[in-house]
Each structure stands twice: as structure tokens, then as C-alpha cells.
Design a protein around this motif. Sequence first.
Motif, PDB file in Angstrom:
ATOM      1  N   PRO A   1      -9.725  75.494  -1.113  1.00  0.00           N
ATOM      2  CA  PRO A   1     -10.953  76.001  -0.485  1.00  0.00           C
ATOM      3  C   PRO A   1     -12.140  75.066  -0.747  1.00  0.00           C
ATOM      4  O   PRO A   1     -12.391  74.667  -1.883  1.00  0.00           O
ATOM      5  N   ASN A   2     -12.815  74.701   0.323  1.00  0.00           N
ATOM      6  CA  ASN A   2     -13.992  73.835   0.250  1.00  0.00           C
ATOM      7  C   ASN A   2     -13.705  72.448  -0.306  1.00  0.00           C
ATOM      8  O   ASN A   2     -14.626  71.737  -0.719  1.00  0.00           O
ATOM      9  N   GLY A   3     -12.424  72.069  -0.301  1.00  0.00           N
ATOM     10  CA  GLY A   3     -12.059  70.746  -0.785  1.00  0.00           C
ATOM     11  C   GLY A   3     -12.049  69.705   0.329  1.00  0.00           C
ATOM     12  O   GLY A   3     -12.476  69.959   1.457  1.00  0.00           O
ATOM     13  N   THR A   4     -11.530  68.527   0.004  1.00  0.00           N
ATOM     14  CA  THR A   4     -11.528  67.422   0.969  1.00  0.00           C
ATOM     15  C   THR A   4     -10.614  67.702   2.165  1.00  0.00           C
ATOM     16  O   THR A   4     -10.993  67.458   3.325  1.00  0.00           O
ATOM     17  N   THR A   5      -9.409  68.199   1.875  1.00  0.00           N
ATOM     18  CA  THR A   5      -8.482  68.498   2.972  1.00  0.00           C
ATOM     19  C   THR A   5      -9.025  69.618   3.837  1.00  0.00           C
ATOM     20  O   THR A   5      -8.908  69.586   5.070  1.00  0.00           O
ATOM     21  N   HIS A   6      -9.624  70.602   3.201  1.00  0.00           N
ATOM     22  CA  HIS A   6     -10.222  71.725   3.934  1.00  0.00           C
ATOM     23  C   HIS A   6     -11.271  71.218   4.927  1.00  0.00           C
ATOM     24  O   HIS A   6     -11.343  71.685   6.078  1.00  0.00           O
ATOM     25  N   ALA A   7     -12.066  70.252   4.488  1.00  0.00           N
ATOM     26  CA  ALA A   7     -13.103  69.700   5.367  1.00  0.00           C
ATOM     27  C   ALA A   7     -12.474  69.051   6.603  1.00  0.00           C
ATOM     28  O   ALA A   7     -12.963  69.197   7.729  1.00  0.00           O
ATOM     29  N   ALA A   8     -11.370  68.337   6.398  1.00  0.00           N
ATOM     30  CA  ALA A   8     -10.690  67.676   7.515  1.00  0.00           C
ATOM     31  C   ALA A   8     -10.062  68.692   8.468  1.00  0.00           C
ATOM     32  O   ALA A   8     -10.185  68.573   9.695  1.00  0.00           O
ATOM     33  N   ILE A   9      -9.412  69.726   7.921  1.00  0.00           N
ATOM     34  CA  ILE A   9      -8.762  70.743   8.750  1.00  0.00           C
ATOM     35  C   ILE A   9      -9.797  71.520   9.564  1.00  0.00           C
ATOM     36  O   ILE A   9      -9.602  71.780  10.754  1.00  0.00           O
ATOM     37  N   VAL A  10     -10.907  71.877   8.927  1.00  0.00           N
ATOM     38  CA  VAL A  10     -11.971  72.588   9.643  1.00  0.00           C
ATOM     39  C   VAL A  10     -12.491  71.738  10.796  1.00  0.00           C
ATOM     40  O   VAL A  10     -12.697  72.219  11.912  1.00  0.00           O
ATOM     41  N   SER A  11     -12.702  70.445  10.542  1.00  0.00           N
ATOM     42  CA  SER A  11     -13.191  69.547  11.586  1.00  0.00           C
ATOM     43  C   SER A  11     -12.217  69.489  12.764  1.00  0.00           C
ATOM     44  O   SER A  11     -12.620  69.559  13.933  1.00  0.00           O
ATOM     45  N   MET A  12     -10.906  69.370  12.458  1.00  0.00           N
ATOM     46  CA  MET A  12      -9.890  69.317  13.517  1.00  0.00           C
ATOM     47  C   MET A  12      -9.894  70.592  14.355  1.00  0.00           C
ATOM     48  O   MET A  12      -9.841  70.551  15.595  1.00  0.00           O
ATOM     49  N   ARG A  13      -9.985  71.725  13.672  1.00  0.00           N
ATOM     50  CA  ARG A  13      -9.946  72.997  14.398  1.00  0.00           C
ATOM     51  C   ARG A  13     -11.214  73.224  15.218  1.00  0.00           C
ATOM     52  O   ARG A  13     -11.149  73.772  16.321  1.00  0.00           O
ATOM     53  N   GLU A  14     -12.337  72.817  14.689  1.00  0.00           N
ATOM     54  CA  GLU A  14     -13.582  72.953  15.448  1.00  0.00           C
ATOM     55  C   GLU A  14     -13.548  72.104  16.717  1.00  0.00           C
ATOM     56  O   GLU A  14     -14.170  72.451  17.731  1.00  0.00           O
ATOM     57  N   ASP A  15     -12.821  71.010  16.673  1.00  0.00           N
ATOM     58  CA  ASP A  15     -12.692  70.135  17.842  1.00  0.00           C
ATOM     59  C   ASP A  15     -11.532  70.554  18.754  1.00  0.00           C
ATOM     60  O   ASP A  15     -11.213  69.853  19.727  1.00  0.00           O
ATOM     61  N   GLY A  16     -10.880  71.676  18.430  1.00  0.00           N
ATOM     62  CA  GLY A  16      -9.821  72.191  19.301  1.00  0.00           C
ATOM     63  C   GLY A  16      -8.502  71.461  19.193  1.00  0.00           C
ATOM     64  O   GLY A  16      -7.782  71.306  20.189  1.00  0.00           O
ATOM     65  N   PHE A  17      -8.147  71.055  17.982  1.00  0.00           N
ATOM     66  CA  PHE A  17      -6.913  70.290  17.787  1.00  0.00           C
ATOM     67  C   PHE A  17      -5.691  71.019  18.343  1.00  0.00           C
ATOM     68  O   PHE A  17      -4.866  70.441  19.057  1.00  0.00           O
ATOM     69  N   GLY A  18      -5.579  72.311  18.047  1.00  0.00           N
ATOM     70  CA  GLY A  18      -4.434  73.084  18.527  1.00  0.00           C
ATOM     71  C   GLY A  18      -4.381  73.154  20.041  1.00  0.00           C
ATOM     72  O   GLY A  18      -3.305  73.047  20.650  1.00  0.00           O
ATOM     73  N   ASP A  19      -5.543  73.320  20.656  1.00  0.00           N
ATOM     74  CA  ASP A  19      -5.608  73.381  22.119  1.00  0.00           C
ATOM     75  C   ASP A  19      -5.234  72.044  22.736  1.00  0.00           C
ATOM     76  O   ASP A  19      -4.579  71.991  23.789  1.00  0.00           O
ATOM     77  N   VAL A  20      -5.645  70.953  22.098  1.00  0.00           N
ATOM     78  CA  VAL A  20      -5.308  69.615  22.595  1.00  0.00           C
ATOM     79  C   VAL A  20      -3.793  69.426  22.608  1.00  0.00           C
ATOM     80  O   VAL A  20      -3.209  68.946  23.593  1.00  0.00           O
ATOM     81  N   VAL A  21      -3.141  69.826  21.513  1.00  0.00           N
ATOM     82  CA  VAL A  21      -1.685  69.688  21.414  1.00  0.00           C
ATOM     83  C   VAL A  21      -0.989  70.550  22.462  1.00  0.00           C
ATOM     84  O   VAL A  21      -0.086  70.097  23.180  1.00  0.00           O
ATOM     85  N   ALA A  22      -1.413  71.812  22.565  1.00  0.00           N
ATOM     86  CA  ALA A  22      -0.783  72.726  23.524  1.00  0.00           C
ATOM     87  C   ALA A  22      -0.968  72.242  24.959  1.00  0.00           C
ATOM     88  O   ALA A  22      -0.025  72.304  25.771  1.00  0.00           O
ATOM     89  N   LYS A  23      -2.156  71.767  25.275  1.00  0.00           N
ATOM     90  CA  LYS A  23      -2.429  71.281  26.628  1.00  0.00           C
ATOM     91  C   LYS A  23      -1.574  70.058  26.949  1.00  0.00           C
ATOM     92  O   LYS A  23      -1.021  69.932  28.057  1.00  0.00           O
ATOM     93  N   ALA A  24      -1.445  69.155  25.977  1.00  0.00           N
ATOM     94  CA  ALA A  24      -0.654  67.942  26.180  1.00  0.00           C
ATOM     95  C   ALA A  24       0.826  68.269  26.393  1.00  0.00           C
ATOM     96  O   ALA A  24       1.479  67.718  27.294  1.00  0.00           O
ATOM     97  N   MET A  25       1.342  69.178  25.586  1.00  0.00           N
ATOM     98  CA  MET A  25       2.754  69.525  25.708  1.00  0.00           C
ATOM     99  C   MET A  25       3.041  70.281  27.005  1.00  0.00           C
ATOM    100  O   MET A  25       4.098  70.104  27.619  1.00  0.00           O
ATOM    101  N   THR A  26       2.093  71.090  27.443  1.00  0.00           N
ATOM    102  CA  THR A  26       2.253  71.774  28.722  1.00  0.00           C
ATOM    103  C   THR A  26       2.242  70.772  29.867  1.00  0.00           C
ATOM    104  O   THR A  26       3.037  70.878  30.813  1.00  0.00           O
ATOM    105  N   ALA A  27       1.366  69.778  29.789  1.00  0.00           N
ATOM    106  CA  ALA A  27       1.324  68.729  30.810  1.00  0.00           C
ATOM    107  C   ALA A  27       2.638  67.967  30.849  1.00  0.00           C
ATOM    108  O   ALA A  27       3.153  67.622  31.929  1.00  0.00           O
ATOM    109  N   CYS A  28       3.210  67.717  29.681  1.00  0.00           N
ATOM    110  CA  CYS A  28       4.500  67.025  29.592  1.00  0.00           C
ATOM    111  C   CYS A  28       5.587  67.867  30.251  1.00  0.00           C
ATOM    112  O   CYS A  28       6.380  67.365  31.064  1.00  0.00           O
ATOM    113  N   ARG A  29       5.635  69.150  29.913  1.00  0.00           N
ATOM    114  CA  ARG A  29       6.624  70.047  30.501  1.00  0.00           C
ATOM    115  C   ARG A  29       6.483  70.105  32.019  1.00  0.00           C
ATOM    116  O   ARG A  29       7.468  70.007  32.764  1.00  0.00           O
TER     117      ARG A  29
END
Length: 266
Positions: free
Chosen positions: A227-255
Motif C-alpha cells: 500500500p502506497n509503495g512504489t509498485t502501487h504508484a505504478a499500478i494506480v497510474s496504469m489503471r487511471e490510464d485505462g490499461f485494462g481497457d486498452v488490453v481488452a480493446k486490442a484483443m477484441t480488435a485482434c479477434r
Amino acid sequence: MNKVAFIGGGNMASAIIGGMIASGWAPSRITVVDPNTDQRDCLSVQHGVATTGDVADATASDVIVLAVKPQVIAAVAKQMDVDLSDKLILSIAAGVTIASLEGLFGPVAIARTMPNTPALFGLGATGLYVNDRASEAQRVAAKGIIEAFGICVTVAREDLLDAVTAVSGSGPAYYFLMIEEMIRAGTALGLPSEDAKALTLQTALGAATMATKGDAPEVLRARVTSPNGTTHAAIVSMREDGFGDVVAKAMTACRDRAVELGKAER
């Protein structure tokens, strides 16, 4: 299944053959058909298998593996003008549907697969669909051949091979892109590029190895995310930028593109 013939002796065929032999297949049970004399000689020396330039010779085997480009398959079928009702056709040709193969080879047992490039190193992740004409022994044989160069997931419907393409068929490229970007970012943060590369590659290997040892990815991630550590900062940043949505959108485009290409092939 006593004998297997490969139509096409390229890199993927060679990788599969190497895996089969390593898992206990006798080279004497394997034949490779390839028009290139040098390629045949190479395979004969490397694996000790029989080779030939005549496609018709493949019909003496129980399993016929189509390891050629999709546009060559029709010509191959014309050279196999014999009863194939007791054979299993195993295709690794991308986008060629069961219906298309049945149209070329007749009402026979057909297994369609979607391997990925890590199969070249015995680390393949392959989807498999087998038509209703295949016997249980043929289904077992198809899966056994595939498992010689990695893992095999059997899907219940042929159209799910498009989802397999999105996950594992094209998947290595997603990781390569992530590796590229991590190396670039590490260099931008001040590391020499070679150091950034070495650290990134070893981290990717270590993370993948840990993820195969039983614990779920979310559990492993939580363990290294204080909590509130270095990795947490990176994960929060990725999620705020929609990392999961980017992956899902890319894989759907591939399919979706895989579906389009399949329709064009038909």
C-alpha cells in the motif's frame, strides 16, 4: 496412431517434429514431404526422419499434418486423390476453416489448430478444434502431437479459435511490445539501454515463471504491491490510464480481424 506425415518442412514443422521425438516418438514413424531438397536433407540429418518430395507418399501415414501456407493447401489436396476416410488431417494453417478443408479433402477427420511462435522453442500455447468425424483415438493423437511442443487447449466450437488467436496466437507480440516500452522507459530514466534490456527480459521471464507455479496473477500482483509503495504508484497510474481497457480493446480488435480474414478465406 502409428505414423505421421508432415506436408511442409519449415520452421514450425521442424519444431513440432523435434518436440515429438523428445517426447518419445520414434523418428521412423515420421515422414516429411517438402519440395526443397536442401530442406529435406536438413530435416533428415537433424531429426533422422524419412523425407520425400512426393505428396502422395503422405497418404501412407495415419495423421497428415498440413504445415504449409494456406494458399498451397488446394494444390496439396489435388495430389492426394485417394480415400482418406481413415486418416486424420491436422492443419496448422492460419484461417483455413474446417469447411474449407472438408471441401478439399472430403468428409474426413480434421483437427484445426492455432499454434503460436514460442512453439519454436517448445513453449507453444495452442488452441485445438476437432470435427465430429474424428474418433477418440484421433482426438487423443492430435492433442498428443500438439502437447509435444507446448500446452494444448481444446475449444468446444471452431469460432473460438478466433479468441485463441487474440489470446495466444497474437499474444507474444503484446508482450514484446510491453518489453520494448519498458526498455525505452528504463533508458529514459537514466539506465544504459543494455542494462534496461537485461533487467526487463529477466523480469519478464521471472514473472512468467512465477505465474505458472499455481498462484493466481492477482495474488502474485498483490504480494508485490505494498500500500502506497512504489509498485502501487505504478499500478494506480496504469489503471487511471485505462490499461485494462486498452488490453481488452486490442484483443477484441485482434479477434474481429481474425473473423474477417476467415470470411475472406471462405
